[in-house]
Scaffold this active site. Structure first.
Site, short mmCIF file in Angstrom:
data_model
loop_
_atom_site.label_atom_id
_atom_site.label_comp_id
_atom_site.label_asym_id
_atom_site.label_seq_id
_atom_site.Cartn_x
_atom_site.Cartn_y
_atom_site.Cartn_z
CE1 TYR A 3 13.23 -24.12 -16.14
CE2 TYR A 3 14.58 -23.18 -17.89
CZ TYR A 3 14.30 -23.32 -16.54
OH TYR A 3 15.07 -22.68 -15.60
CG PHE A 15 5.26 2.39 -6.06
CD1 PHE A 15 4.14 2.92 -5.47
CD2 PHE A 15 5.46 1.02 -6.00
CE1 PHE A 15 3.22 2.10 -4.83
CE2 PHE A 15 4.54 0.20 -5.37
CZ PHE A 15 3.42 0.74 -4.77
CG ASP A 16 5.54 1.65 -1.42
OD1 ASP A 16 5.51 0.92 -2.43
OD2 ASP A 16 4.62 1.68 -0.58
CG ASP A 67 7.23 2.36 -11.98
OD1 ASP A 67 6.39 1.58 -12.47
OD2 ASP A 67 7.44 2.45 -10.76
CB ALA A 69 2.44 0.25 -12.67
CE LYS A 121 0.09 -2.09 -8.98
NZ LYS A 121 1.45 -1.67 -9.04
CG HIS A 178 1.32 0.67 6.02
ND1 HIS A 178 2.64 0.80 5.67
CD2 HIS A 178 0.65 0.44 4.86
CE1 HIS A 178 2.75 0.65 4.35
NE2 HIS A 178 1.56 0.43 3.84
C1 LIG Z 1 2.61 -1.68 -8.04
C2 LIG Z 1 3.71 -0.82 -8.46
C3 LIG Z 1 5.04 -1.29 -8.48
C4 LIG Z 1 5.44 -2.64 -7.96
O1 LIG Z 1 4.85 -3.67 -8.67
P1 LIG Z 1 4.41 -5.06 -8.01
O2 LIG Z 1 3.81 -5.79 -9.15
O3 LIG Z 1 3.47 -4.77 -6.90
O4 LIG Z 1 5.67 -5.72 -7.52
C5 LIG Z 1 6.00 -0.42 -8.96
N1 LIG Z 1 5.72 0.82 -9.37
C6 LIG Z 1 4.45 1.28 -9.37
C7 LIG Z 1 4.17 2.67 -9.84
C8 LIG Z 1 3.42 0.48 -8.91
O5 LIG Z 1 2.17 0.98 -8.87
#
Ligand SMILES: *Cc1c(COP(=O)(O)O)cnc(C)c1O
Length: 461
Positions: A74, A126-127, A217, A219, A260, A453
């Protein structure tokens, strides 16, 4: 970049996962039963799945071996320390807060910094980032350069932020109104377009000048660094890891979706360069939503695969093959006369639905019609990022509001498919193109209020 035919994949295949193409009649029935929304299809009914590059990565033998070394304690598991070391080594940040995925890291970040009526600046959020900003009753503001949203202009760094606009915004409002600057690399929402080193450096200088934290961010940071190496003379002889260290040196922290570029199927983290106070604050929120500081919603084995994936995702030959495959698909589509967004991005190819199916008016969802046709033609699953994803019904007028672009994204999972799969995708496009005048549009029969969507239902017109 070396040409694709001068090298092969820098791996061989040890384990395979069978995929099968259903026959045409079954596909027609299945898509009808799915109300023409590919999210409702069972994955086993899909032949080539280009829905997303998120969490669909193939892990290496080294990562799977690491899974067996998962320490499921843990508190204080060994794998957390491996991850911490990897992040310090590759990103250069000291404080690591693991989370179950990227949006969880965003949740912690926004809880710490963002409050009601504030504005969060960025190149292009990002969304899920936008979602977390709006959940805190704040407003996301995108300041991407104009070229970033022009589909036909060839600019090497379409993810760049407009520095003039950025300074204007920073000058206009104090830190209590604008708490954060977020740079998304690569910029997912306009097609996986990179941010240049110079732009990051200058955005960082402005953030410092006005006393705001800059968060990346990240990813797809490795893909971004690869583009910097390819497109900026000054970085041609630098390694991807050197480029990454410099890129991250300009920011104060990062949020990462490891689904990613860290080459795993689940996981994420929030990391800070050197601010211990922020770290302790983040851990308080992490403990409520994710778990104790050394696991954050992940199993020890997941942390290990993630630590190893960060190294593999920043290998030069891996990135050459990865970006090379996406570019291969894009080039073949251009040769076949398919209208795509240029330059080709890092994680996928974006097809312009409106110009591919010009006889279908935007109200009848040309990009979604193409998504449906790709499934019917060859069992290929893609995603509509256009009228269905970004359009909405204005609650005041009851009228549909249309986004300017109506795109289909072909996202390529990392290390999962070969170029022959890409050839099948191109062939499907050629066959669809030959009969495209007979393709009809769609109409929405059910929609949710937000993110429609994912769950919408459609009927053929
Ligand atoms: C995928 C993504 C996120 C969110 O990450 P999740 O692992 O899907 O929660 C945030 N910012 C960017 C640029 C992303 O491509």
């Amino acid at each position: 970049m070396r040409s694709r035919d001068s090298y092969a994949e820098p791996f061989r295949i040890k384990m395979i996962e069978p995929i099968r193409q259903k026959d045409r009649k079954s596909r027609d029935l299945l898509i009808d039963k799915a109300h023409y929304n590919v999210f409702n299809l069972k994955a086993e009914d899909v032949y080539i799945d280009l829905l997303t590059d998120s969490g669909t990565n193939a892990m290496s033998a080294n990562q799977w071996a690491g899974m067996m070394l998962g320490d499921e304690s843990y508190a204080g598991c060994a794998n957390f320390y491996h991850l911490q070391d990897a992040i310090l080594d590759i990103i250069g940040y000291k404080y690591v807060v693991p989370t179950h995925q990227g949006r969880a890291a965003e949740n912690i970040l926004m809880s710490m910094f963002v409050g009601e009526k504030q504005t969060v600046l960025g190149n292009m959020h990002f969304d899920t980032t936008e979602g977390h900003i709006r959940l805190r009753k704040a407003e996301p503001l995108n300041l991407i350069i104009d070229e970033g949203i022009m589909p036909d202009t060839n600019h090497p760094f379409k993810g760049n932020i407009n520095l003039v606009k950025l300074e204007k915004e920073l000058k206009k409002r104090g830190p209590e109104q604008m708490p954060l600057l977020i740079m998304t690399v690569t910029s997912n929402s306009n097609g996986g377009q990179p941010v240049s080193m110079e732009n990051m450096r200058e955005a960082s200088a402005l953030a410092k000048k006005y006393g705001r934290p800059l968060i990346i961010d990240c990813a797809r940071f490795a893909e971004n660094c690869y583009f910097i190496k390819q497109r900026d003379e000054a970085y041609r002889d630098k390694s991807i890891r050197e480029i990454a260290r410099e890129l991250f040196s300009y920011a104060d922290g990062c949020t990462m979706s490891s689904k990613k570029d860290a080459l795993v199927n689940i996981g994420g983290f929030l990391a800070f360069k050197d601010n211990e106070e922020w770290y302790e604050k983040a851990v308080q929120i992490q403990i409520c939503y994710e778990g104790f500081r050394t696991y954050g919603g992940l199993a020890g084995r997941d942390l290990e695969a993630l630590a190893r994936g960060l190294y593999e995702g920043t290998e030069e030959d891996y990135l050459e093959d990865r970006i090379g495959q996406v570019s291969y698909l894009g080039q073949k589509l251009i040769e076949a006369g398919v209208p795509i967004m240029k330059p080709i991005g890092g994680h996928g190819v974006f097809v312009d639905g409106k110009s591919f199916l010009p006889h279908i008016p935007q109200a009848h969802l040309p990009a979604q019609a193409l998504v449906v046709e790709l499934y019917r033609e060859a069992g290929i699953r893609t995603i509509e990022l256009g009228t269905c994803a970004f359009g909405y019904v204005d609650p005041e007028t009851g009228q549909e509001v249309y986004p300017t672009q109506d795109l289909v994204r072909l996202a390529v999972p990392r290390r999962a498919y070969t170029d022959r799969h890409m050839d099948i995708v191109v062939r499907a496009f050629e066959k669809i193109a030959a009969r495209k005048d007979r393709i009809c549009g769609l109409e929405i029969t059910y929609q949710a209020e937000i993110l429609r969507h994912f769950t919408a239902r459609y009927k053929l017109l």
